[in-house]
Design a protein around this motif. Structure first.
Motif, short mmCIF file in Angstrom:
data_model
loop_
_atom_site.label_atom_id
_atom_site.label_comp_id
_atom_site.label_asym_id
_atom_site.label_seq_id
_atom_site.Cartn_x
_atom_site.Cartn_y
_atom_site.Cartn_z
N SER A 119 4.75 -20.94 -10.03
CA SER A 119 4.78 -19.55 -9.62
C SER A 119 6.17 -19.16 -9.19
O SER A 119 6.89 -19.96 -8.59
CB SER A 119 3.80 -19.33 -8.45
OG SER A 119 3.87 -17.99 -7.99
N VAL A 120 6.55 -17.93 -9.53
CA VAL A 120 7.80 -17.40 -9.03
C VAL A 120 7.64 -17.15 -7.54
O VAL A 120 6.54 -17.10 -7.00
CB VAL A 120 8.17 -16.07 -9.74
CG1 VAL A 120 8.56 -16.34 -11.17
CG2 VAL A 120 7.02 -15.09 -9.68
N ARG A 121 8.76 -17.00 -6.85
CA ARG A 121 8.70 -16.81 -5.40
C ARG A 121 8.04 -15.48 -5.06
O ARG A 121 8.39 -14.44 -5.58
CB ARG A 121 10.12 -16.85 -4.82
CG ARG A 121 10.13 -16.78 -3.30
CD ARG A 121 11.55 -16.78 -2.80
NE ARG A 121 11.57 -16.56 -1.36
CZ ARG A 121 12.68 -16.34 -0.68
NH1 ARG A 121 13.83 -16.28 -1.29
NH2 ARG A 121 12.63 -16.15 0.63
N LYS A 122 7.07 -15.53 -4.13
CA LYS A 122 6.28 -14.36 -3.83
C LYS A 122 6.83 -13.58 -2.63
O LYS A 122 7.63 -14.08 -1.86
CB LYS A 122 4.83 -14.78 -3.55
CG LYS A 122 4.16 -15.48 -4.75
CD LYS A 122 2.75 -15.85 -4.43
CE LYS A 122 2.11 -16.59 -5.59
NZ LYS A 122 2.03 -15.81 -6.80
N ALA A 140 -0.19 2.12 -13.67
CA ALA A 140 -0.17 1.79 -12.24
C ALA A 140 -1.57 1.45 -11.74
O ALA A 140 -1.75 0.54 -10.91
CB ALA A 140 0.41 2.95 -11.45
N ALA A 141 -2.58 2.17 -12.24
CA ALA A 141 -3.96 1.88 -11.82
C ALA A 141 -4.35 0.46 -12.21
O ALA A 141 -5.00 -0.26 -11.43
CB ALA A 141 -4.91 2.88 -12.47
N MET A 142 -3.94 0.03 -13.39
CA MET A 142 -4.26 -1.32 -13.85
C MET A 142 -3.49 -2.37 -13.05
O MET A 142 -3.98 -3.47 -12.81
CB MET A 142 -3.93 -1.44 -15.34
CG MET A 142 -4.70 -2.54 -16.05
SD MET A 142 -4.59 -2.35 -17.85
CE MET A 142 -5.45 -3.83 -18.37
N SER A 143 -2.27 -2.02 -12.61
CA SER A 143 -1.44 -2.97 -11.86
C SER A 143 -2.08 -3.33 -10.51
O SER A 143 -1.74 -4.37 -9.93
CB SER A 143 -0.05 -2.37 -11.62
OG SER A 143 -0.07 -1.35 -10.63
N ARG A 144 -2.97 -2.49 -10.02
CA ARG A 144 -3.63 -2.78 -8.74
C ARG A 144 -4.67 -3.90 -8.87
O ARG A 144 -5.14 -4.44 -7.88
CB ARG A 144 -4.30 -1.51 -8.19
CG ARG A 144 -3.30 -0.39 -7.88
CD ARG A 144 -3.98 0.80 -7.20
NE ARG A 144 -3.01 1.86 -6.97
CZ ARG A 144 -2.85 2.92 -7.75
NH1 ARG A 144 -3.60 3.04 -8.84
NH2 ARG A 144 -1.95 3.84 -7.46
N HIS A 145 -5.03 -4.22 -10.11
CA HIS A 145 -6.05 -5.24 -10.35
C HIS A 145 -5.50 -6.50 -11.02
O HIS A 145 -6.17 -7.53 -11.01
CB HIS A 145 -7.17 -4.66 -11.21
CG HIS A 145 -7.82 -3.45 -10.61
ND1 HIS A 145 -8.78 -3.52 -9.63
CD2 HIS A 145 -7.61 -2.13 -10.82
CE1 HIS A 145 -9.15 -2.30 -9.28
NE2 HIS A 145 -8.46 -1.43 -9.99
N VAL A 204 9.54 -1.76 -2.79
CA VAL A 204 9.59 -0.64 -3.73
C VAL A 204 11.03 -0.34 -4.14
O VAL A 204 11.33 -0.18 -5.33
CB VAL A 204 8.94 0.62 -3.11
CG1 VAL A 204 9.15 1.82 -4.02
CG2 VAL A 204 7.46 0.40 -2.88
N PHE A 205 11.92 -0.28 -3.17
CA PHE A 205 13.31 0.10 -3.44
C PHE A 205 13.98 -0.91 -4.36
O PHE A 205 14.66 -0.54 -5.32
CB PHE A 205 14.09 0.21 -2.13
CG PHE A 205 15.49 0.69 -2.29
CD1 PHE A 205 15.76 2.00 -2.69
CD2 PHE A 205 16.56 -0.15 -2.04
CE1 PHE A 205 17.07 2.45 -2.84
CE2 PHE A 205 17.86 0.28 -2.19
CZ PHE A 205 18.13 1.59 -2.59
N LYS A 246 6.22 -7.56 -2.53
CA LYS A 246 5.66 -7.76 -1.19
C LYS A 246 4.19 -7.37 -1.13
O LYS A 246 3.38 -8.00 -0.46
CB LYS A 246 6.47 -6.93 -0.18
CG LYS A 246 7.89 -7.43 0.03
CD LYS A 246 8.65 -6.55 1.01
CE LYS A 246 10.08 -7.06 1.19
NZ LYS A 246 10.86 -6.20 2.11
N ASP A 247 3.84 -6.31 -1.84
CA ASP A 247 2.45 -5.82 -1.85
C ASP A 247 2.17 -5.29 -3.25
O ASP A 247 2.28 -4.10 -3.50
CB ASP A 247 2.28 -4.72 -0.80
CG ASP A 247 0.84 -4.23 -0.71
OD1 ASP A 247 -0.01 -4.76 -1.45
OD2 ASP A 247 0.59 -3.30 0.08
#
Length: 484
Positions: A8-11, A68-73, A16-17, A221-222
């Protein structure tokens, strides 16, 4: 690869920025205004370039709604690849992954041609362009195996300076227009003038990279909020900035002069931009912007490199590509995938250098071939990907609403699907113009196939894996999914 062995890449590193900066850097703001927009004005002889950017911003925002909606899942460094696997089936997901890899590699390696030419030009061509380009491959590769937040900081500085100098140009253009201050280039009525199709075709390349937020979802981050927000921030900032700055460019050159087609070949393209800068902002700003042109392209190349490395990493981690490509350093960077991309870039540059040695095109060879051919192919690939992902979003939410409204799961993706199909058709229709050719040539027909044929092979490969390696097939696009 067992679940407890998955690399895994670092989490939880990027906000956002930072992600928005990676996206904006990929679009190379200064290069788009000083190079892309000037070329669009020259070739199309239409002043509708600014309003064209507004239309594209709206169209891409609609795409971003479902995306974006799909990215939440789904949180996966493969982004488009993983989304297609969930929404269209695993074989299509694999085909999309190949199209995405070809698309991003075309864009990034093509930019090396421009970067090599620019620096070689500064040096009076005392050093061959391909040596310069390979030098930049090594520099970008060094960034690629470092922590991503370090790259984000470097890109942040470069992008901030780009925005500043273009903003200074904008102020000067509105203060001292070549003809008169007019809102005509930004009026919706210009959308119904001849040449608008070519305007949109040129414009879509300026947004290349806006969809990259999901690629960094595993390092966000989120992810459920960061990816969506970064995508919308990037597309709105890019679109509105390009619309306003290309309006300023039209004023600097003169709308009537653009529409009349009286710009000579010597003045066409970037010289239009630099002529105004030299006349109104002085030699210091001219020299500064010349240097920033190079850093702008460098920032875009670095951004694409990071995106490609994460695509390859995702495929290696899931066993689609050799598993060694799915390895990370202790700092969480996909170093093997990054190195592989650098080696590929050097190989392609070397091939073009050999081909160009007897071309008779002189110093411009890397621009008219490596840069022009590959970046326009990359832009075509991006639109094709957005057509497929619009379908994938609809397919994914058809399996379950997942607390997602009708607008996000169906209406916006359906509208974006129609818009992207129209733009893809316009690209195919005008592809010889994009390549700078009066008539279609062999390259006009071969380059689109460079995208489509590998994609079809990828789909076939997916069906083959289902038979010969069910365990690998079952894992296509599934790492880090969230099926809630």
């Amino acid at each position: 690869m067992a679940q407890d062995e998955i690399e895994s890449v670092r989490k939880e590193r990027l906000g956002v920025f930072a992600i928005a900066l990676m996206i904006i850097a990929a679009s190379a703001p200064l290069t788009v205004i000083g190079g892309g927009a000037t070329t669009a004005f020259t070739v199309t002889e239409s002043i509708a370039v600014p309003i064209g950017y507004v239309v594209l911003t709206i169209g891409l925002s609609l795409f971003a709604v479902g995306y974006a909606a799909m990215s939440r899942h789904i949180s996966n460094s493969g982004a488009f690849y993983s989304y297609a696997a969930h929404g269209l089936g695993r074989p299509m997901g694999l085909g999309v992954s190949i199209v995405a890899l070809v698309t991003y590699n075309c864009m990034q390696i093509g930019l090396y041609g421009l970067l090599g030419f620019q620096v070689a030009e500064y040096l009076g061509h005392s050093v061959p362009w391909w040596i310069v380009a390979m030098g930049f491959v090594i520099i970008v590769g060094a960034f690629g195996v470092n922590r991503l937040d370090f790259s984000a900081k470097v890109l942040g500085v470069l992008v901030a300076i780009e925005f500043l100098v273009v903003a200074i140009f904008d102020v000067a253009a509105f203060h001292n227009p070549a003809e008169q201050l007019t809102a005509k280039p930004i009026l919706p009525s210009e959308l119904f003038t001849p040449g608008i199709g070519a305007v949109l075709v040129f414009g879509v390349a300026a947004f290349m990279g806006f969809e990259q937020a999901a690629i960094y979802s595993e390092e966000a981050k989120d992810p459920k909020r960061t990816v969506a927000r970064a995508t919308f921030v990037a597309v709105l900032v890019i679109g509105l900035f390009y619309a306003f700055s290309s309006w300023a460019l039209a004023l600097a050159v003169g709308p009537e002069r653009i529409a009349s087609g009286s710009i000579s070949p010597e003045e066409a393209g970037p010289p239009m931009f630099f002529a105004f800068v030299a006349a109104n902002l002085g030699s210091f700003m001219t020299n500064l912007i010349s240097v920033l042109f190079t850093t702008s392209v460098f920032a875009a190349v670095l951004s694409f490199h990071n995106a490609i490395a994460r695509y390859v990493f995702s495929l290696g981690r899931e066993g689609i590509m050799p598993s060694v490509l799915g390895r990370c350093r202790t700092n969480g960077t996909p170093w093997v995938a990054s190195l592989a991309q650098s080696i590929l870039a050097i190989a392609v540059i070397a091939a073009f250098a050999i081909a160009g040695s007897n071309s008779g095109q002189g110093p411009l060879y890397p621009v008219v071939t490596l840069f022009n051919w590959l970046t326009n192919t990359g832009a075509m690939g991006l639109v094709l990907l957005m057509v497929l992902i619009s379908l994938a979003v609809i397919g994914y939410f058809r399996k379950g609403k997942r607390d997602t409204g009708l607008w996000s799961r169906l209406i916006a993706p359906l509208i974006s699907l129609v818009v992207m199909i129209v733009i893809y058709y316009l690209i195919l229709k005008n592809f010889n113009i994009l390549l700078g050719q009066e008539k279609a040539s062999t390259a006009t027909y071969i380059l689109p196939l460079v995208l489509i044929v590998p994609g079809l092979i990828g789909v076939f490969w997916g069906f083959l894996l289902k038979r010969i390696s069910p365990s690998v097939y079952a894992g296509i696009g599934q790492v880090n999914q969230d099926n809630r």
